[in-house]
Design a protein around this motif. Structure first.
Motif, PDB file in Angstrom:
ATOM      1  N   SER A 250     -19.301  15.267 -57.027  1.00  0.00           N
ATOM      2  CA  SER A 250     -20.674  15.763 -57.174  1.00  0.00           C
ATOM      3  C   SER A 250     -21.656  14.600 -57.244  1.00  0.00           C
ATOM      4  CB  SER A 250     -20.788  16.672 -58.409  1.00  0.00           C
ATOM      5  OG  SER A 250     -20.064  17.876 -58.178  1.00  0.00           O
ATOM      6  N   GLU A 251     -21.225  13.474 -57.851  1.00  0.00           N
ATOM      7  CA  GLU A 251     -22.076  12.270 -57.846  1.00  0.00           C
ATOM      8  C   GLU A 251     -22.308  11.783 -56.421  1.00  0.00           C
ATOM      9  OE1 GLU A 251     -24.138  10.742 -59.895  1.00  0.00           O
ATOM     10  OE2 GLU A 251     -23.593  12.349 -61.290  1.00  0.00           O
ATOM     11  N   GLY A 252     -21.272  11.860 -55.592  1.00  0.00           N
ATOM     12  CA  GLY A 252     -21.409  11.489 -54.182  1.00  0.00           C
ATOM     13  C   GLY A 252     -22.437  12.356 -53.465  1.00  0.00           C
ATOM     14  N   ARG A 253     -22.413  13.625 -53.748  1.00  0.00           N
ATOM     15  CA  ARG A 253     -23.396  14.539 -53.167  1.00  0.00           C
ATOM     16  C   ARG A 253     -24.799  14.197 -53.663  1.00  0.00           C
ATOM     17  NH1 ARG A 253     -21.538  19.612 -51.153  1.00  0.00           N
ATOM     18  NH2 ARG A 253     -19.275  19.659 -51.015  1.00  0.00           N
ATOM     19  N   ARG A 254     -24.907  13.857 -54.940  1.00  0.00           N
ATOM     20  CA  ARG A 254     -26.224  13.523 -55.500  1.00  0.00           C
ATOM     21  C   ARG A 254     -26.774  12.232 -54.865  1.00  0.00           C
ATOM     22  NH1 ARG A 254     -28.181  15.217 -60.134  1.00  0.00           N
ATOM     23  NH2 ARG A 254     -28.436  13.190 -61.079  1.00  0.00           N
ATOM     24  N   ARG A 255     -25.881  11.265 -54.654  1.00  0.00           N
ATOM     25  CA  ARG A 255     -26.294  10.019 -53.993  1.00  0.00           C
ATOM     26  C   ARG A 255     -26.770  10.311 -52.566  1.00  0.00           C
ATOM     27  NH1 ARG A 255     -21.181   7.667 -52.794  1.00  0.00           N
ATOM     28  NH2 ARG A 255     -21.395   9.032 -51.005  1.00  0.00           N
ATOM     29  N   ASN A 256     -26.036  11.154 -51.862  1.00  0.00           N
ATOM     30  CA  ASN A 256     -26.428  11.486 -50.489  1.00  0.00           C
ATOM     31  C   ASN A 256     -27.744  12.255 -50.452  1.00  0.00           C
ATOM     32  OD1 ASN A 256     -24.149  10.209 -49.641  1.00  0.00           O
ATOM     33  ND2 ASN A 256     -22.971  12.074 -49.242  1.00  0.00           N
ATOM     34  N   ALA A 257     -27.941  13.129 -51.432  1.00  0.00           N
ATOM     35  CA  ALA A 257     -29.193  13.882 -51.495  1.00  0.00           C
ATOM     36  C   ALA A 257     -30.361  12.927 -51.723  1.00  0.00           C
ATOM     37  CB  ALA A 257     -29.113  14.926 -52.612  1.00  0.00           C
ATOM     38  N   ALA A 258     -30.167  11.957 -52.608  1.00  0.00           N
ATOM     39  CA  ALA A 258     -31.237  10.986 -52.891  1.00  0.00           C
ATOM     40  C   ALA A 258     -31.568  10.179 -51.633  1.00  0.00           C
ATOM     41  CB  ALA A 258     -30.820  10.055 -54.031  1.00  0.00           C
ATOM     42  N   ARG A 259     -30.549   9.854 -50.861  1.00  0.00           N
ATOM     43  CA  ARG A 259     -30.749   9.116 -49.611  1.00  0.00           C
ATOM     44  C   ARG A 259     -31.553   9.948 -48.602  1.00  0.00           C
ATOM     45  NH1 ARG A 259     -24.982   7.355 -47.882  1.00  0.00           N
ATOM     46  NH2 ARG A 259     -24.831   5.663 -49.376  1.00  0.00           N
ATOM     47  N   ILE A 305     -24.457  17.788 -34.725  1.00  0.00           N
ATOM     48  CA  ILE A 305     -24.694  17.720 -36.173  1.00  0.00           C
ATOM     49  C   ILE A 305     -24.596  19.129 -36.762  1.00  0.00           C
ATOM     50  CG2 ILE A 305     -26.422  17.215 -37.955  1.00  0.00           C
ATOM     51  CD1 ILE A 305     -27.491  15.030 -35.962  1.00  0.00           C
ATOM     52  N   GLY A 306     -23.670  19.307 -37.681  1.00  0.00           N
ATOM     53  CA  GLY A 306     -23.483  20.612 -38.299  1.00  0.00           C
ATOM     54  C   GLY A 306     -24.639  20.949 -39.221  1.00  0.00           C
ATOM     55  N   CYS A 307     -25.106  22.189 -39.173  1.00  0.00           N
ATOM     56  CA  CYS A 307     -26.151  22.660 -40.090  1.00  0.00           C
ATOM     57  C   CYS A 307     -26.045  24.174 -40.119  1.00  0.00           C
ATOM     58  CB  CYS A 307     -27.539  22.193 -39.647  1.00  0.00           C
ATOM     59  SG  CYS A 307     -27.952  22.642 -37.948  1.00  0.00           S
ATOM     60  N   LEU A 342     -32.798  25.321 -43.938  1.00  0.00           N
ATOM     61  CA  LEU A 342     -31.690  24.803 -43.128  1.00  0.00           C
ATOM     62  C   LEU A 342     -30.889  23.821 -43.990  1.00  0.00           C
ATOM     63  CD1 LEU A 342     -30.510  24.914 -40.216  1.00  0.00           C
ATOM     64  CD2 LEU A 342     -31.815  22.837 -39.736  1.00  0.00           C
ATOM     65  N   ALA A 343     -29.574  24.063 -44.087  1.00  0.00           N
ATOM     66  CA  ALA A 343     -28.702  23.174 -44.866  1.00  0.00           C
ATOM     67  C   ALA A 343     -28.170  22.066 -43.976  1.00  0.00           C
ATOM     68  CB  ALA A 343     -27.533  23.975 -45.447  1.00  0.00           C
ATOM     69  N   LEU A 344     -28.231  20.835 -44.487  1.00  0.00           N
ATOM     70  CA  LEU A 344     -27.741  19.659 -43.764  1.00  0.00           C
ATOM     71  C   LEU A 344     -26.438  19.176 -44.402  1.00  0.00           C
ATOM     72  CD1 LEU A 344     -31.116  17.648 -43.538  1.00  0.00           C
ATOM     73  CD2 LEU A 344     -30.172  19.245 -41.857  1.00  0.00           C
ATOM     74  N   PRO A 345     -25.625  18.409 -43.679  1.00  0.00           N
ATOM     75  CA  PRO A 345     -24.389  17.882 -44.277  1.00  0.00           C
ATOM     76  C   PRO A 345     -24.708  16.992 -45.484  1.00  0.00           C
ATOM     77  CG  PRO A 345     -24.468  17.457 -41.891  1.00  0.00           C
ATOM     78  CD  PRO A 345     -25.812  17.969 -42.286  1.00  0.00           C
ATOM     79  N   VAL A 346     -24.028  17.216 -46.614  1.00  0.00           N
ATOM     80  CA  VAL A 346     -24.283  16.398 -47.816  1.00  0.00           C
ATOM     81  C   VAL A 346     -22.979  16.067 -48.545  1.00  0.00           C
ATOM     82  CG1 VAL A 346     -24.644  18.311 -49.450  1.00  0.00           C
ATOM     83  CG2 VAL A 346     -25.947  16.160 -49.740  1.00  0.00           C
ATOM     84  N   TYR A 347     -21.844  16.430 -47.950  1.00  0.00           N
ATOM     85  CA  TYR A 347     -20.539  16.250 -48.592  1.00  0.00           C
ATOM     86  C   TYR A 347     -20.324  14.774 -48.966  1.00  0.00           C
ATOM     87  CZ  TYR A 347     -19.181  14.942 -43.794  1.00  0.00           C
ATOM     88  OH  TYR A 347     -19.117  14.348 -42.558  1.00  0.00           O
ATOM     89  N   PRO A 348     -19.515  14.525 -50.005  1.00  0.00           N
ATOM     90  CA  PRO A 348     -19.427  13.173 -50.577  1.00  0.00           C
ATOM     91  C   PRO A 348     -18.940  12.099 -49.618  1.00  0.00           C
ATOM     92  CG  PRO A 348     -17.929  14.700 -51.729  1.00  0.00           C
ATOM     93  CD  PRO A 348     -18.771  15.517 -50.830  1.00  0.00           C
ATOM     94  N   ALA A 353     -24.621   5.751 -42.519  1.00  0.00           N
ATOM     95  CA  ALA A 353     -24.871   5.725 -41.066  1.00  0.00           C
ATOM     96  C   ALA A 353     -24.990   7.140 -40.506  1.00  0.00           C
ATOM     97  CB  ALA A 353     -23.727   4.978 -40.365  1.00  0.00           C
ATOM     98  N   MET A 354     -24.147   8.036 -41.010  1.00  0.00           N
ATOM     99  CA  MET A 354     -24.231   9.435 -40.565  1.00  0.00           C
ATOM    100  C   MET A 354     -25.561  10.051 -40.982  1.00  0.00           C
ATOM    101  SD  MET A 354     -20.417  10.579 -41.649  1.00  0.00           S
ATOM    102  CE  MET A 354     -19.206  11.079 -40.438  1.00  0.00           C
ATOM    103  N   GLN A 355     -26.001   9.724 -42.179  1.00  0.00           N
ATOM    104  CA  GLN A 355     -27.275  10.278 -42.646  1.00  0.00           C
ATOM    105  C   GLN A 355     -28.440   9.730 -41.827  1.00  0.00           C
ATOM    106  OE1 GLN A 355     -26.534   9.726 -47.175  1.00  0.00           O
ATOM    107  NE2 GLN A 355     -27.652  11.644 -46.915  1.00  0.00           N
ATOM    108  N   ASP A 356     -28.371   8.460 -41.455  1.00  0.00           N
ATOM    109  CA  ASP A 356     -29.391   7.886 -40.573  1.00  0.00           C
ATOM    110  C   ASP A 356     -29.450   8.661 -39.262  1.00  0.00           C
ATOM    111  OD1 ASP A 356     -30.094   5.962 -42.393  1.00  0.00           O
ATOM    112  OD2 ASP A 356     -28.815   4.392 -41.528  1.00  0.00           O
ATOM    113  N   GLU A 357     -28.271   8.987 -38.771  1.00  0.00           N
ATOM    114  CA  GLU A 357     -28.173   9.737 -37.512  1.00  0.00           C
ATOM    115  C   GLU A 357     -28.831  11.124 -37.654  1.00  0.00           C
ATOM    116  OE1 GLU A 357     -25.765   8.579 -34.964  1.00  0.00           O
ATOM    117  OE2 GLU A 357     -25.574  10.405 -33.762  1.00  0.00           O
ATOM    118  N   VAL A 358     -28.546  11.810 -38.760  1.00  0.00           N
ATOM    119  CA  VAL A 358     -29.129  13.137 -38.986  1.00  0.00           C
ATOM    120  C   VAL A 358     -30.651  13.017 -39.065  1.00  0.00           C
ATOM    121  CG1 VAL A 358     -29.283  15.086 -40.595  1.00  0.00           C
ATOM    122  CG2 VAL A 358     -27.059  13.987 -40.182  1.00  0.00           C
ATOM    123  N   ALA A 359     -31.125  12.062 -39.872  1.00  0.00           N
ATOM    124  CA  ALA A 359     -32.576  11.896 -40.036  1.00  0.00           C
ATOM    125  C   ALA A 359     -33.226  11.504 -38.709  1.00  0.00           C
ATOM    126  CB  ALA A 359     -32.858  10.844 -41.103  1.00  0.00           C
ATOM    127  N   GLY A 360     -32.543  10.654 -37.930  1.00  0.00           N
ATOM    128  CA  GLY A 360     -33.066  10.231 -36.629  1.00  0.00           C
ATOM    129  C   GLY A 360     -33.218  11.416 -35.689  1.00  0.00           C
TER     130      GLY A 360
END
Ligand SMILES: *Cc1c(COP(=O)(O)O)cnc(C)c1O
Length: 378
Positions: A250-259, A305-307, A342-348, A353-360
């Protein structure tokens, strides 16, 4: 790069040995229904939530059904709940012959609006069924206050929120009972269906225990009509292994959410999810509001990208519930959320780099250059 909405195979690779060992032990014992592993999991989950009792069930849906059933809810009764949740929140109410009364959501958090809960209480109200959507607890204090002043029990559908906290209190521990799901996509997911009710009320726990085994206190002597809804030993064995990692995940998910909050906070067309400061959000889902949501979804999926949309139809507008007389305009915030989220991938295991790709990919969509994603896809 393909980015799935959830990658359970990546998680499994990190715990494979322990899972195999735990499952093998159950096979050696040949005790598949309830038994010592289920009892141990019940104890651990109760302790994790800081309550005295927990009862394993066959699913999260059954956990809710059994909690309401143990309160004696039935025909003629009303249960106040949210119009914006997974279907079984409301089907548990209608299955018992009771009537759901929908209180619209707070647009910031997607959770039930306490002021509307208080305004919906009437002479037939027998329970308030609160949902902690996406992994953030609803605003419990005003709801608990309104309920307590009238002696109405509060049940928490915490199926998406195991480990979430509201002013330090665990999701599931604040109302009379809390319901969890171990569906594989939840933060604590089994190898199949499973669920649990937690409560600090011993007599309620006993009642649920009886109802999950056909209403028999003594085998073959039935005091009331229950159901078959027990947790399997194999599920408990798997969940005991995973429970040890739950907070880390869950901490991993929280870190990804913050990113994501940083990457998408200023993005055109996007509103990032609000986490209220006194809450510990465990991000079972990271859900944005998006302009032209359906087009964005198609664009992201086209880019690998899964959503997903949780949920496209609010509960008061579900076809099978039309007998309740719900119509468009009844819950405008839930309806708006259904068309914008819309839900985006946030798994730990998701990487930066994957998150950069999603945001891009999201940025290019709103910049009107979505084609570059398709062209650049490998
Ligand atoms: C997953 C979920 C349920 C149902 O849980 P199952 O284990 O799939 O039956 C109920 N309510 C909410 C909010 C959920 O997310």
């Amino acid at each position: 790069m393909k980015i799935p909405l959830l990658d359970l195979a990546a998680q499994y690779r990190t715990i494979k040995g322990e899972i195999r060992e735990a499952v093998e032990e159950v096979f050696e014992s040949q005790r598949f229904i309830l038994g010592p592993r289920v009892a141990e999991l019940e104890e651990r989950i109760a302790a994790y939530c800081g309550v005295s009792r927990a009862v394993g069930t066959a699913s999260g849906s059954d956990a809710i059904l059994l909690a309401l059933s143990a309160l004696g809810i039935g025909p003629g009764d009303e249960v106040i709940t949210t119009p914006y949740s997974f279907f079984s929140t409301v089907s548990s109410v209608t299955r018992l012959g009771a009537r759901p009364v929908f209180a619209d959501i707070d647009p910031r958090t997607f959770n039930i609006d306490p002021a509307r809960v208080a305004g919906s209480i009437g002479p037939r109200t027998k329970a308030i069924l609160v949902v902690h959507l996406y992994g953030q607890t609803a605003e419990m204090d005003p709801i608990l206050d309104a309920a307590a002043s009238r002696g109405i029990p509060v049940i928490e559908d915490a199926c998406q929120a195991i480990g979430a906290r509201c002013r330090g209190r665990a999701a599931g521990s604040m109302g009379l009972a809390g319901c969890f799901s171990f569906f594989p996509s939840k933060n604590l997911g089994g190898a199949g269906d499973g669920g649990m009710v937690v409560t600090g009320d011993d007599s309620l726990a006993d009642r649920i225990r009886v109802l999950r085994e056909h209403g028999a206190r003594r085998r073959y002597y039935h005091d009331e009509v229950g159901i078959n809804s027990r947790l399997d030993a194999i599920q408990a064995a798997v969940l005991l292994v995973k429970l040890r990692r739950l907070d880390e995940w869950s901490e991993g998910r929280r870190r990804n959410a913050a990113r994501y909050d940083e990457l998408l906070g200023a993005a055109e067309g996007v509103v990032t999810p609000a986490a209220l400061p006194h809450n510990r959000h465990i991000y079972n889902q990271y859900v944005i509001r998006a302009a032209r949501r359906d087009d964005l979804k198609e664009h992201l999926q086209g880019a690998g990208i899964g959503c997903e949309v949780y949920y496209p139809v609010p509960l008061h507008l579900q076809a099978c519930l039309s007998f309740l007389g719900g119509k468009e305009g009844d819950c405008p915030e839930a309806e708006r959320a259904a068309s914008e989220t819309l839900a985006l991938p946030v798994y730990p295991e998701l990487t930066a780099a994957m998150q950069d790709e999603v945001a891009g990919a999201i940025g290019r969509f709103y910049a009107g250059r979505p084609g570059t994603d398709r062209a650049g896809k490998d």
